[in-house]
Design a protein around this motif. Structure first.
Motif, PDB file in Angstrom:
ATOM      1  N   PHE A 249      -6.817 -33.655 -13.840  1.00  0.00           N
ATOM      2  CA  PHE A 249      -7.229 -32.574 -12.955  1.00  0.00           C
ATOM      3  C   PHE A 249      -6.693 -32.778 -11.543  1.00  0.00           C
ATOM      4  CE2 PHE A 249     -11.227 -30.435 -10.979  1.00  0.00           C
ATOM      5  CZ  PHE A 249     -10.450 -29.373 -10.562  1.00  0.00           C
ATOM      6  N   PHE A 250      -6.718 -34.015 -11.069  1.00  0.00           N
ATOM      7  CA  PHE A 250      -6.435 -34.286  -9.657  1.00  0.00           C
ATOM      8  C   PHE A 250      -4.959 -34.417  -9.321  1.00  0.00           C
ATOM      9  CE2 PHE A 250     -10.705 -36.751  -9.058  1.00  0.00           C
ATOM     10  CZ  PHE A 250     -11.400 -35.591  -9.345  1.00  0.00           C
ATOM     11  N   PHE A 251      -4.156 -35.005 -10.231  1.00  0.00           N
ATOM     12  CA  PHE A 251      -2.834 -35.505  -9.843  1.00  0.00           C
ATOM     13  C   PHE A 251      -1.707 -34.834 -10.619  1.00  0.00           C
ATOM     14  CE2 PHE A 251      -5.801 -39.294  -9.652  1.00  0.00           C
ATOM     15  CZ  PHE A 251      -6.084 -39.145  -8.302  1.00  0.00           C
ATOM     16  N   SER A 252      -0.479 -35.097 -10.154  1.00  0.00           N
ATOM     17  CA  SER A 252       0.695 -34.652 -10.897  1.00  0.00           C
ATOM     18  C   SER A 252       0.739 -35.368 -12.249  1.00  0.00           C
ATOM     19  CB  SER A 252       1.966 -34.963 -10.105  1.00  0.00           C
ATOM     20  OG  SER A 252       2.116 -36.363  -9.941  1.00  0.00           O
ATOM     21  N   LEU A 253       1.506 -34.826 -13.184  1.00  0.00           N
ATOM     22  CA  LEU A 253       1.506 -35.367 -14.540  1.00  0.00           C
ATOM     23  C   LEU A 253       1.940 -36.831 -14.608  1.00  0.00           C
ATOM     24  CD1 LEU A 253       0.900 -34.746 -17.462  1.00  0.00           C
ATOM     25  CD2 LEU A 253       3.253 -33.938 -17.733  1.00  0.00           C
ATOM     26  N   PRO A 254       2.994 -37.262 -13.902  1.00  0.00           N
ATOM     27  CA  PRO A 254       3.353 -38.692 -13.958  1.00  0.00           C
ATOM     28  C   PRO A 254       2.225 -39.599 -13.474  1.00  0.00           C
ATOM     29  CG  PRO A 254       5.163 -37.411 -13.052  1.00  0.00           C
ATOM     30  CD  PRO A 254       3.997 -36.489 -13.139  1.00  0.00           C
ATOM     31  N   LEU A 255       1.565 -39.200 -12.377  1.00  0.00           N
ATOM     32  CA  LEU A 255       0.471 -40.025 -11.861  1.00  0.00           C
ATOM     33  C   LEU A 255      -0.745 -39.977 -12.785  1.00  0.00           C
ATOM     34  CD1 LEU A 255       0.697 -39.189  -8.046  1.00  0.00           C
ATOM     35  CD2 LEU A 255       1.400 -41.291  -9.199  1.00  0.00           C
ATOM     36  N   ALA A 256      -0.973 -38.823 -13.414  1.00  0.00           N
ATOM     37  CA  ALA A 256      -2.079 -38.718 -14.366  1.00  0.00           C
ATOM     38  C   ALA A 256      -1.855 -39.670 -15.554  1.00  0.00           C
ATOM     39  CB  ALA A 256      -2.217 -37.283 -14.863  1.00  0.00           C
ATOM     40  N   TRP A 257      -0.644 -39.710 -16.072  1.00  0.00           N
ATOM     41  CA  TRP A 257      -0.327 -40.627 -17.178  1.00  0.00           C
ATOM     42  C   TRP A 257      -0.452 -42.082 -16.741  1.00  0.00           C
ATOM     43  CZ3 TRP A 257      -0.334 -39.891 -22.131  1.00  0.00           C
ATOM     44  CH2 TRP A 257      -0.102 -38.622 -22.647  1.00  0.00           C
ATOM     45  N   LEU A 258      -0.091 -42.353 -15.495  1.00  0.00           N
ATOM     46  CA  LEU A 258      -0.209 -43.723 -14.984  1.00  0.00           C
ATOM     47  C   LEU A 258      -1.671 -44.159 -14.954  1.00  0.00           C
ATOM     48  CD1 LEU A 258       1.400 -46.089 -13.766  1.00  0.00           C
ATOM     49  CD2 LEU A 258       1.010 -45.087 -11.509  1.00  0.00           C
ATOM     50  N   HIS A 259      -2.535 -43.276 -14.467  1.00  0.00           N
ATOM     51  CA  HIS A 259      -3.962 -43.607 -14.439  1.00  0.00           C
ATOM     52  C   HIS A 259      -4.521 -43.760 -15.859  1.00  0.00           C
ATOM     53  CE1 HIS A 259      -5.328 -43.590 -10.276  1.00  0.00           C
ATOM     54  NE2 HIS A 259      -4.479 -42.591 -10.029  1.00  0.00           N
ATOM     55  N   MET A 260      -4.151 -42.842 -16.744  1.00  0.00           N
ATOM     56  CA  MET A 260      -4.664 -42.947 -18.115  1.00  0.00           C
ATOM     57  C   MET A 260      -4.143 -44.199 -18.802  1.00  0.00           C
ATOM     58  SD  MET A 260      -5.126 -39.220 -19.893  1.00  0.00           S
ATOM     59  CE  MET A 260      -3.396 -38.781 -19.917  1.00  0.00           C
ATOM     60  N   GLY A 261      -2.888 -44.528 -18.549  1.00  0.00           N
ATOM     61  CA  GLY A 261      -2.323 -45.734 -19.150  1.00  0.00           C
ATOM     62  C   GLY A 261      -3.042 -46.988 -18.686  1.00  0.00           C
TER      63      GLY A 261
END
Length: 583
Positions: free
Chosen positions: A113-125
């Motif tokens: 919800f908060f971040f761009s897709l690359p950063l979202a994947w980084l957080h999820m990873g």
């Protein structure tokens, strides 16, 4: 666009609410694990401590999160992953560990919800790796179960991002990718709410493309779309990160500048507008007042935009209201006659003889010292003082120079700048002619200098006034020619006798052979139409030679003298122009 940027609906206020909700929900879940039926004693205090920390984080996010910049949210989201992993490690049994691990879904929703897709994947990873390792370290949770949970978390985050982007598209303009009217209104309410809490300034601006209909009619709507995208790209690149730029529809844009005063916002938009000189903009700026609503702010910005168009388009105006302290001081100075008029020589080429001057207003504030003309003239235009200022300059200059002769014994020609607001007043021609009659200054030696954008600005009253004054013997000069919506085809229809080339042409004349050739053809065309050409901003001998070589008939600039009081001007008229005073 959608993968490299954060969703538009993820405003700081919304992000803070979502983050706080998830933190508080996770804290409450931890408390249930400690005090609920069947809760064991093993790990009780560790889970209780984690729950209290999580609840405090939720409270902090709810109270202050709306004020955080977007990048600050990376810390709470990453911390949430670490806290979930810690909760898994201290869980007393596999069931509690799986319940704690399920809280990772909150992290996935936040990240997508908060971040761009690359950063979202980084957080999820990061979260998946930490929680999966914690589950495996428990020993009683099979790796396959942990991976199944990971798959659910990834699927949940992916679906949430798709829904969020779909919601964001409702607030986006499909052509430019900017916010649309709905997105702008939402952002305006958010920023005004934050401003009322923190006392932060905020300014708004309305932007309108000049003559945009001509582009669509002559070149087609695809060309018009390219112009809109060009403007959107330039402004998006140059604006601060927290600015909100929206396309309201058609050729209208709206802008919010948190943290900017009205004067600062005016300077910024003026600078950015100059970065696409091929697209002329009229801009109205207003600063929010604590006792005014969002509608009041935009109404004042719209009033400033109207003023910009009425003054000839291609300009930025600030709506500051009549309460301006500087406006009051300026009014008092005009009443007391404290404004001075300085004169800058205009010379004939190629011999360099002074044949005329331009009258320029100068004001020394009793407390603040010299006030830049660009500042007090803007205040005069915004507060209705420009008519009084213009009449003061005209009357003073005509009185000073009536009967003053050049070295050849001819009356000195006087150039006076005229505001679009003055010319838009139907009574201006009569007042100007009355000043000439009172002072005895000959009408045929008075040149009214107006901006090119005013003549092109579709102001019928102003253009009619120029025709009336020319019929009475006055001359009209188009100032700063080449910086507005220039059209060579209109040179034979402009109500003008003189073209003053903008100083930017002179500055680059020696660096561009094509520019020199273009100006030579322009000067020849003007001569054929009976128009004189004045080169502004001549500072060096090389520039003087260059403007003379391309056919300019007159020149003005520091090489021939800076603006000076009348006494210094009279001394200069009796000496060589190269030694005119430079004070």
């Amino acid at each position: 666009m959608t993968w490299s940027t954060a969703p538009a609906v993820a405003t700081p206020r919304m992000m803070a609410r979502v983050l706080a909700t998830f933190y508080i929900a996770a804290g409450i879940a931890g408390l249930f694990a400690v005090v609920g039926p069947g809760a064991g004693s093993q790990g009780r205090w560790q889970i209780l401590g984690l729950s209290v920390v999580v609840l405090l984080c939720g409270a902090v996010s709810f109270r202050w999160g709306s004020r955080w910049p977007r990048h600050v949210f990376h810390g709470p989201v990453a911390s949430a992953s670490a806290l979930v992993a810690c909760g898994v490690l201290v869980s007393p049994d596999p069931a509690t560990a799986m319940a704690a691990a399920a809280l990772l879904s909150f992290v996935a929703v936040d990240a997508c919800f908060f971040f761009s897709l690359p950063l979202a994947w980084l957080h999820m990873g990061f979260g998946i790796a930490a929680v999966t390792a914690a589950l495996i370290a428990q020993g009683d949770v099979p790796a396959a179960i942990a991976l199944a949970l990971d798959a659910v978390v990834v699927a949940l985050g992916t679906v949430v991002r798709g829904l969020v982007l779909r919601a964001s598209s409702a607030s986006r303009d499909p052509l430019t990718g900017l916010a649309n009217r709905r997105g702008f209104d939402d952002a305006l309410q958010e920023l005004l709410a934050a401003s009322s809490r923190g006392g932060r300034r905020i300014s708004a601006a309305l932007l309108d493309l000049d003559h945009f209909k001509r582009v669509n009619d002559s070149q087609g709507h695809e060309a018009g779309d390219r112009v809109l995208c060009r403007v959107a790209d330039v402004w998006r690149r140059e604006l601060p990160a927290d600015a909100v730029l929206a396309r309201q529809g058609g050729d209208e844009f709206a802008l919010l500048l948190p943290g900017f005063s009205g004067a600062e916002a005016l300077t910024l938009v003026d600078d950015i507008a100059a970065r696409h000189p091929e697209v002329s903009l009229s801009v109205g700026v207003a600063e929010h007042r604590p006792d005014h609503s969002a509608a009041d702010l935009m109404r004042r910005a719209d009033r400033a935009l109207y003023d910009a168009k009425a003054a000839g388009r291609g300009r930025c105006e600030l709506e500051s209201g009549p309460s301006s302290e500087l406006a009051g001081d300026l009014a008092a100075a005009l009443d007391a006659g404290d404004l001075q008029v300085h004169y800058q020589p205009i010379v004939a080429l190629p011999d360099g003889e002074v044949v005329g001057v331009e009258a320029l207003a100068r004001w020394t504030h009793p407390e603040h010292g010299p006030v830049p003309p660009v500042e007090f003239v803007a205040v005069a235009e915004q507060t209705g003082l420009v008519a009084a200022l213009g009449e003061h300059v005209l009357r003073t200059a005509c009185t000073d120079l009536a009967g003053v002769r050049t070295g050849a014994g001819e009356q000195v020609t006087l150039g006076v700048n005229v505001s679009g607001r003055e010319l838009s007043d139907p009574g201006y021609p009569a007042r100007a002619l009355a000043v000439l009659a009172e002072t005895g200054f000959p009408a045929q030696h008075l040149v009214l200098e107006v901006t090119e954008s005013l003549v092109e600005g579709e102001s019928p009253t102003a253009v009619t006034a120029l025709h009336q004054l020319r019929a009475a013997g006055l001359k009209v000069s188009i100032d700063d020619f080449g910086t507005g919506y220039s059209s060579l085809s209109r040179l034979d229809t402009l109500p003008a006798d003189v073209l003053k080339l903008d100083r930017s042409f002179v500055a680059s004349l020696g660096e561009s052979p094509r520019r020199a050739q273009m100006l030579a053809h322009l000067a020849a065309m003007c001569q054929g139409l009976g128009l004189d050409v004045v080169a502004e901003g001549v500072e060096t001998a090389e520039q003087a030679a260059a403007v003379g070589a391309v056919g300019c008939t007159f020149a003005q600039g520091w090489r021939y003298g800076r603006p000076a009081p009348l006494a210094d001007l009279l001394v200069g008229l009796m000496s060589d122009v190269d030694v005119l005073p430079t004070t």
